[in-house]
Design a protein around this motif. Sequence first.
Motif, short mmCIF file in Angstrom:
data_model
loop_
_atom_site.label_atom_id
_atom_site.label_comp_id
_atom_site.label_asym_id
_atom_site.label_seq_id
_atom_site.Cartn_x
_atom_site.Cartn_y
_atom_site.Cartn_z
N THR A 77 -7.15 6.89 -5.77
CA THR A 77 -7.93 6.30 -4.68
C THR A 77 -7.07 6.32 -3.42
N GLY A 78 -7.67 5.93 -2.31
CA GLY A 78 -6.88 5.86 -1.09
C GLY A 78 -5.73 4.88 -1.21
N VAL A 105 -8.44 -4.45 -2.21
CA VAL A 105 -7.42 -3.57 -1.63
C VAL A 105 -8.08 -2.50 -0.76
N ALA A 106 -9.29 -2.05 -1.13
CA ALA A 106 -9.98 -1.06 -0.30
C ALA A 106 -10.32 -1.65 1.06
N VAL A 161 12.43 -5.08 -2.24
CA VAL A 161 11.11 -5.62 -2.54
C VAL A 161 10.07 -4.78 -1.80
N LEU A 162 9.06 -4.34 -2.53
CA LEU A 162 7.94 -3.62 -1.94
C LEU A 162 6.82 -4.63 -1.69
N LEU A 163 6.33 -4.68 -0.44
CA LEU A 163 5.31 -5.64 -0.04
C LEU A 163 4.07 -4.93 0.45
N TYR A 164 2.92 -5.61 0.37
CA TYR A 164 1.67 -5.12 0.91
C TYR A 164 1.17 -6.17 1.90
#
Length: 617
Positions: A407-408, A525-526, A586-589
Motif C-alpha cells: 500500500t502507499g 494510516v491511509a 527510534v522510528l516515528l510516524y
Amino acid sequence: MNHLAFVLALVGLLGIGAQWVAWRTGLPAIALMLVAGLIAGPATGLIRPEEDFGHLLEPAVSLAVAVILFEGGLSLNLRELQHAEGAVHRLVLIGVPLGWVLGALACYYVAGLVWPVAILFAGILVVTGPTVVLPLLRQSSVAARPRAILKWEAIVNDPIGALCAVVTYEILRQAGSGATMLESLVSLLAAAAVAGLLGYAVARLLGWALPRGYVPEYLKAPVILVAVIGTFVASNAIQQETGLLAVTVMGVALGNMQLASLRDFLTFKENMTIILVSGVFVLLSASLDLGVLRQFEWRFGLFLVALLLVVRPATVLLSLAGSRIPWRERLLIGWIAPRGVVMIAITGLFALRLDELGYGDGGTLVALSFAVVASTIVAHGFTIGPFANLLGVTAPGGRGVLVVGSTGWSLSLARALRALGVGVTISDTSWQRLAPARQEGVPTYHGEILAEATEEQLDLQQFGLLAATTENEAYNALVCSEFAPELGRDNVYQLGDAAGDDPRRLPDALRGRAMFRSGLGVEDVAMRERAGWTFAAARIVDVADFADAARSLPEDGGPLLLLRKDGSLRMFSHASTPTPSHGDTVLLYVPSDRIDAAGWQALGAADQLHRAEEITA
C-alpha cells in the motif's frame, strides 16, 4: 521417591534454564547444558543418573533419542535436496565410508585403540546428531544451503552411525560362531531394510488414517507419539539399533505427505523435543565418571586434534570434490561436526558389550566419547558464527522486516526502514500493487505468503519482524497467526485496533500485536498519509531529552520501531513499549510540522537514504 522427583525437577530446571540463558546471551545452548550436567553430576553429586534411575536410564534415553530423530525427520523437506546440489547424497554415500576409514586410522594410529575397537568407535564417529547441530543452527546465521546440508547430514547419519557400530559388533560377536563376515553383513542389511520398510509402512498408515477421521483431533498427537515409540521398539526387536533408522524413515515419510493433521502436532513435537534434548543431555553429562577421565592420555588429545582438523575436513572436502557447492561452504561444512546424545548413548552401550567380548577398551571409549562431545561442542559451538562470517556464508540473520501488503503507507514504511539500513521485503499477491516498490528498488515477493511454496521461494530466516498491512484485517490476523510459531508471537504485528468493545472484533488470541501504541488501523494510516504524516528517525543521545520530546507527539502516532545498537529490532505496540538507550534509533510516524520543531529528520522521500540527526540537549 522424593529424591527422584527432586532429580527430575532439577534436570528440567537445568536443561531449560540453559536453553533460556543461551537465548538471552547468544552462547551455545549445548555448551551450557554440558556444563550444567557436569556441575550437577560429577562436581556436586546432586544427580547420579545410574543410581537414581537404575535400569530405566538406558531405555529412557533410547526412547528420547528415537523421538528426537523422528522430530528431525519431520523437518526434512525433500524439496530442500534440490537446493543442496547433491551434497547430502555425497556426504552419505561417500562421506560415511570415507569418514569411517579415516576415523578408524586415527583411532588406531593416534589414539592407540586395538583394531576391532577402533573400527567400531570410528563407525559411531560418523554421526553429527540433530541434538547438537539443530541448536547450533538455530542460534547462528548460516546461509540457507549449508544450513540445509548440515541439518540433513545430522539427521540421516545418526541411524547410519548406529548401524555401522552394529555391523562391527555383530562381526566381532559372530567371529567365534563360524559365521562369515559376508553372512553377518547380509543379515544386518536385510534387518536395516526391514526397519526402513516398517517405518515407511507406519507413516503411510498414519497418512491414510488421520485425514479420514479415524482418529479424533485430541488423540492425533498421542497416537503419533505412541506410533513412534512402538515402531522403535518393534524394529529393535528385529535387530538391535535398527529402531533409529525406522523412526527416521517414518519421520521423513510422514513429514513430506503435507498432512493438515500434522500442523497441530508440530508445536507439540517441537516443545517435546526441546524438553527431551535438554533433559537427556543434562543426564548424560551428569553420568560422566571423573575417575574415567583419569584414563585420558596425551595421545587422546592428539586424536581430538586429528578428528577436528584432519578427519572431518578431509571427509567433507573429498566427498564434495567436483560438486557445485562453493568452496567457502565446503570449508564451513568441513569444520562443523559436533557430536552429542546419540554418540554418547551408543558408545556407552557398546562399551559394555565390548567388555563382555573380552576387549578391555570399553571404559576408554566412554572417556574418549565424552572428550569428543565436549571438544566438538566447544570448538564448533563458539566458532560457527565467526567462521561463517569470515567465509561470507551467512544469511541476514533475522534483522529484516517482512511487510505483507503493498500500500502507499507500507511503501513509505519500507523507505524509512531502508533509510535506517534495515532490510525490508514487501509481499503481495498483486503484481500491479508491487510495481511502485519494484520501481524504487525495494525487494518484493509476488505470491500468496500463506502458500506452502513460500518456504521454498522466500528465506524466512532473514526476517526478525513481520508487519501485516493489507486492507483486510482478518487476513492480517491470519498471516500473524500463521507466522507466530516461527518468528515468535512478540515479532508479528498488524494494523488494527489495540482494544475495543466491538463484538465483530477478532479475539486477541487470533491477532498479531497491534502496530503503534494506539493501534492505528488501515484507514487511519491511509488518512494520515493524505494529511502529510511522514516517518522520522531520532538517534538517542539523551534518553530524558527524547522522552520529553516524545511527550509532545500526538496520541495516535509517535514511536513505531526501535533499532538498537546491535541491529536488533523491537516494535512499539499496545502490549509492549521498549525502552530506548543511548545509541539506539527510534522510528516515528508523526505530522510533518512536528519534525522540524523537534529536530528530527524526515525519512519519507525515496531519495532520503541518510540517517536522522542526533538529538542534543
